[in-house]
Design a protein around this motif. Structure first.
Motif, PDB file in Angstrom:
ATOM      1  N   PRO A 297      85.894  30.134  80.951  1.00 51.41           N
ATOM      2  CA  PRO A 297      87.047  30.038  80.276  1.00 51.41           C
ATOM      3  C   PRO A 297      86.858  30.390  78.846  1.00 51.41           C
ATOM      4  N   ALA A 298      87.692  30.822  78.040  1.00 50.81           N
ATOM      5  CA  ALA A 298      87.371  31.413  76.682  1.00 50.81           C
ATOM      6  C   ALA A 298      88.555  30.855  76.001  1.00 50.81           C
ATOM      7  N   ALA A 299      88.374  30.238  74.720  1.00 54.18           N
ATOM      8  CA  ALA A 299      89.650  29.960  73.807  1.00 54.18           C
ATOM      9  C   ALA A 299      89.579  30.693  72.496  1.00 54.18           C
ATOM     10  N   LEU A 300      90.791  31.366  72.244  1.00 54.43           N
ATOM     11  CA  LEU A 300      90.882  32.257  71.120  1.00 54.43           C
ATOM     12  C   LEU A 300      91.907  31.293  70.139  1.00 54.43           C
ATOM     13  N   ARG A 301      91.219  31.382  68.884  1.00 50.22           N
ATOM     14  CA  ARG A 301      92.045  30.564  67.886  1.00 50.22           C
ATOM     15  C   ARG A 301      92.487  31.242  66.830  1.00 50.22           C
ATOM     16  N   CYS A 302      93.663  30.867  66.321  1.00 46.42           N
ATOM     17  CA  CYS A 302      94.255  31.619  65.168  1.00 46.42           C
ATOM     18  C   CYS A 302      95.165  30.488  64.448  1.00 46.42           C
ATOM     19  N   ARG A 303      94.967  30.531  63.019  1.00 46.15           N
ATOM     20  CA  ARG A 303      95.596  29.451  62.098  1.00 46.15           C
ATOM     21  C   ARG A 303      96.322  30.551  60.944  1.00 46.15           C
ATOM     22  N   ALA A 304      97.728  29.837  60.746  1.00 45.41           N
ATOM     23  CA  ALA A 304      98.320  30.728  59.673  1.00 45.41           C
ATOM     24  C   ALA A 304      99.094  29.631  58.930  1.00 45.41           C
TER      25      ALA A 304
END
Length: 628
Positions: free
Chosen positions: A312-319
């Motif tokens: 698995p892979a987790a891509l994170r983005c916060r804005a």
């Protein structure tokens, strides 16, 4: 012909048929007042101390008032066969339960008052049969759930629906949108936090909508509002105007509410709760130019990520932005990603790929959008070959590292280049804060002396890893210029900032000043050599214990066989019975025949010698002893 006159003479003597008698009215229930002399019939039992619906009700009644009693439940038989009932009041009782189909026979009912009770939910079958209902009052209960099909039977006739003063957090908005004849809708004093766009678009006859004292931060524009030129004033409003009440909500006054601000209102007390610059001001006193939004800004994104295929892979983005932006992801092939069998998109901006494939590699695009605009950021994912299979009892390990794996070492050239590449994807690194040494779970942070700052009290270190959005705080004494972090995770990238906490001489308040920030990565954890895996140890112990048990059984069998051979192939108990023939000497006393051999004498004291003549003859199984 002579029979006809005789029949005519007998006709006056026949008894006349009696007219139909009215049905005998049921007795009036105790403590109630009944109007049964004229139509319509009514049974009035307000404040009579009733614990249940009286069973002796007149089933012809058109009005039944049971308010201000102690009725706890409405059963199926309580109102059965009351097909002519038009008005039913059960207000201010203690009703907790309404049986399914309790109102099924009340097909003529026009008004139902259930306010002031203790109902917690309303299911699909509890209002079944009310096909002519126009007024439904459910206020002042404890309703927390309203089933989607609860109003199906009365959706086309309902004109007045009051759900105020309950605990509703959600509503079946699709079901409410089918109430085409509703004039008044009371949703005030609930826990509603949002209203979907277009929820009231089909309520063409709606004249009053009350959403006072909920948790609404915004009200989306609705076609119903745009069709009306004026939101009605409380006094002197035209008949076709809509009265909208939404005071007592924590309104967030930004560009999303400009449409509402442009509508003329008078004498209303709605106020803004946020943003801080407009908090507490009257909604209608804020100028349109002050209802502004802030475009989104991406504050955090995952660094370049490399995973083997199948993992698995987790891509994170916060804005951040005003209003809060919504984050979406676009694949390297340009497809908009959402929840599927291989991927999950979370509201906080995280995209999780459950099982990666070689074709998933590339640059993923994070798009954060709100009413003021959008912002994008790129996250690179590299999918490598799958890892080689590993045996369960394998004792392979990484090459040993000199010294303790947690020992701090200066950053190598490779790790420095990795940190520099990671820094390019995040906030700039301030050279004032340095991570001079780091290991797998520890790092040494150093910063320049800030004593020239007057009134400095302490330093504050804030840090978090790329896999965790929770900030960790450390308070450091003012005379320190370094600190050893010992609670880090191996193989992760950390963002760290140091702030100086001092007393502002101008205001006398505590303030902070940033000293600097840095980004670094901890070393990957290495597996120790020489220690076999737990499955290997467990299997060895089981095999050893089984071997000991088998050996013990074999030794026991061997001992039994040896004893069997020593006794001539017969069990030891029977060996004595089959002993061979031996010579036995018997003492003769003039009697014929042998005598049994006496038992061995006990050792005794020496006596004088006596000569005894003994006759010896063979003794065997054929010689039986004779009696005396």
């Amino acid at each position: 012909m002579a029979v006809l006159p005789l029949l005519l003479c007998l006709l006056p003597l026949a008894p006349a048929s009696s007219p139909p008698q009215p049905a005998t009215p049921s007795p009036c229930p105790r403590r109630c007042r009944c109007q049964t002399q004229s139509l319509p019939l009514s049974v009035l039992c307000p404040g009579a101390g009733l614990l249940f619906v009286p069973p002796s009700l007149d089933r012809r009644a058109a009005e039944l008032r049971l308010a201000d009693n102690f009725i706890a439940a409405v059963r199926r038989r309580d109102l059965a066969n009351m097909t002519g009932l038009l008005h039913l009041s059960l207000s201010r009782n203690t009703i907790r339960h309404v049986a399914a189909g309790a109102f099924a026979d009340l097909r003529a009912l026009r008004a139902l008052h259930l306010d002031g009770n203790r109902l917690t939910s309303l299911g699909e079958g509890q209002l079944r049969g009310l096909v002519n209902l126009r007024h439904l009052i459910l206020s002042n209960n404890q309703l927390a759930a309203l089933a989607a099909g609860a109003l199906d039977d009365c959706a086309e006739t309902l004109e007045d629906l009051d759900l105020s003063y309950n605990n509703l957090e959600q509503l079946p908005w699709e079901a409410l949108g089918r109430l085409g004849n509703v004039n008044t809708l009371g949703l005030d004093h609930n826990l509603l936090a949002s209203v979907p766009a277009g929820a009231f678009s089909r309520l063409h006859k709606l004249a009053r909508l009350d959403m006072t004292s909920n948790r609404l931060t915004t009200i989306p524009p609705d076609p119903l509002f745009s069709r009306l030129p004026l939101l009605a004033r409380p006094r002197g409003s035209p008949a076709s105007a809509l009265v909208l009440a939404f005071g007592g909500n924590p309104l967030h006054c930004n560009c999303e509410l400009v449409w509402l601000r442009r509508l003329a209102r008078e004498d209303d007390l709605e106020a803004c709760a946020s943003p801080p610059a407009l908090g507490g001001r009257y909604f209608w006193a804020v100028g349109e130019e002050e209802f502004v939004c802030e475009p989104p800004v991406v504050t955090h994104r995952s660094p370049p990520l490399a995973v083997p295929a199948g993992r698995p892979a987790a891509l994170r983005c916060r804005a951040v932005g005003d209003p809060e932006p919504r984050v979406r992801w676009v694949s390297p092939q340009g497809r908009l990603l959402g929840n599927s069998s291989r991927a999950r998109a979370f509201p906080n901006g995280t995209l999780e790929l459950l099982v990666t494939e070689p074709g998933d590699g590339g640059v993923f695009t994070c798009i954060a959008a709100n009413a003021a605009g959008e912002a994008t950021a790129a996250v690179e994912l590299t999918v490598g070959p799958p890892p080689p299979p590993q045996l369960a009892n394998s004792t392979s390990c990484d090459p040993p590292r000199d010294g303790d794996p947690d020992t701090l070492t200066p950053p190598s050239a490779a790790s420095a280049s990795t940190s520099a590449k990671a820094a390019d994807t995040g906030p700039p690194t301030d050279r004032g804060v340095q991570v001079t040494e780091h290991g797998a779970t520890a790092a040494l942070v150093q910063w320049p002396d800030q004593r020239p700052i007057p009134g400095i009290r302490m330093y504050q270190i804030q840090y978090n890893s790329s896999a965790d959005d929770i900030l960790v705080y450390r308070m450091i004494p003012a005379d320190s210029s370094s600190f050893l972090l010992t609670d880090l995770a191996s193989g992760r990238t950390y963002d760290l900032c140091v702030l100086a906490v001092y007393e502002d001489s101008a205001t006398g308040l505590t303030a902070t000043r940033p000293v600097g920030c840095n980004r670094f990565s901890t070393e990957p954890a290495l597996r120790p050599c020489g220690a076999p895996h737990a499955p290997f140890l467990g299997g060895t112990m089981i095999i050893a214990l089984g071997g000991v048990i088998v050996a013990s059984v074999l030794v026991f069998i061997f001992v039994l066989l040896m004893r069997y051979k020593v006794h001539g192939g017969q069990p030891p108990g029977k060996a004595k019975a089959a002993a061979p023939v031996s010579s036995v000497c018997s003492q003769t006393n003039g009697a014929l025949g042998p005598v049994p051999a006496p038992p061995a004498p006990e050792p005794a004291a020496p006596r004088a010698h006596t000569v005894v003549q003994l006759d010896c003859e063979p003794w065997g199984p054929s010689h039986e002893p004779t009696g005396p």
